[in-house]
Design a protein around this motif. Structure first.
Motif, PDB file in Angstrom:
ATOM      1  N   UNK A  35       0.680  -1.395   0.113  1.00 28.79           N
ATOM      2  CA  UNK A  35       0.098   0.440  -0.543  1.00 28.79           C
ATOM      3  C   UNK A  35       0.686   1.348   0.164  1.00 28.79           C
ATOM      4  N   UNK A  36       0.303   2.555  -0.658  1.00 33.32           N
ATOM      5  CA  UNK A  36       1.024   3.671  -0.543  1.00 33.32           C
ATOM      6  C   UNK A  36       0.143   4.307   0.040  1.00 33.32           C
ATOM      7  N   UNK A  37       0.258   4.434   1.441  1.00 35.06           N
ATOM      8  CA  UNK A  37      -1.016   5.079   2.394  1.00 35.06           C
ATOM      9  C   UNK A  37      -0.722   6.053   2.383  1.00 35.06           C
ATOM     10  N   UNK A  38       0.876   7.238   2.187  1.00 29.76           N
ATOM     11  CA  UNK A  38       1.061   8.533   2.372  1.00 29.76           C
ATOM     12  C   UNK A  38       0.954   8.448   3.960  1.00 29.76           C
ATOM     13  N   UNK A  39       1.483  10.093   4.258  1.00 27.44           N
ATOM     14  CA  UNK A  39       2.307  10.297   5.975  1.00 27.44           C
ATOM     15  C   UNK A  39       0.869  11.279   5.717  1.00 27.44           C
ATOM     16  N   UNK A  40       0.699  11.145   7.703  1.00 28.23           N
ATOM     17  CA  UNK A  40      -0.839  12.144   7.407  1.00 28.23           C
ATOM     18  C   UNK A  40      -0.486  13.410   7.401  1.00 28.23           C
TER      19      UNK A  40
END
Length: 90
Positions: free
Chosen positions: A67-72
């Protein structure tokens, strides 16, 4: 740009016996690790590997990056950008 490193001869021989494409495997592993750490974008990873986005996804899955969820911070920046666009459109 070329990046090289030396291995003891016996270690190299053992690795090459099991990994005939040692250089390309080392390159791929290093680049995927940089992607994992957020130092490369998906696009930059694709470019560095010479692959399209679907082939890059296959490489990531092979390395258990699913997954490429990214940062907050990235998600909050996206929310702010959307809010600004909505406000500008009113």
């Amino acid at each position: 740009m070329a990046v090289t490193f030396q291995l003891p001869k016996d270690v190299e021989q053992r690795l090459r016996a099991r990994h005939p494409n040692l250089e390309s495997e080392a390159k791929e592993s290093f680049l995927v690790d940089l992607y994992r750490r957020g130092e490369l974008t998906h696009f930059a990873l694709s470019e560095a590997l010479g692959l399209d986005r679907f082939e890059t996804e296959d490489v990531l899955h092979k390395h258990n990056v699913t997954e490429d969820l990214g940062t907050v911070e990235e998600h909050l920046a996206e929310v702010r950008a959307i809010q600004e666009l909505r406000a500008a459109g009113r």
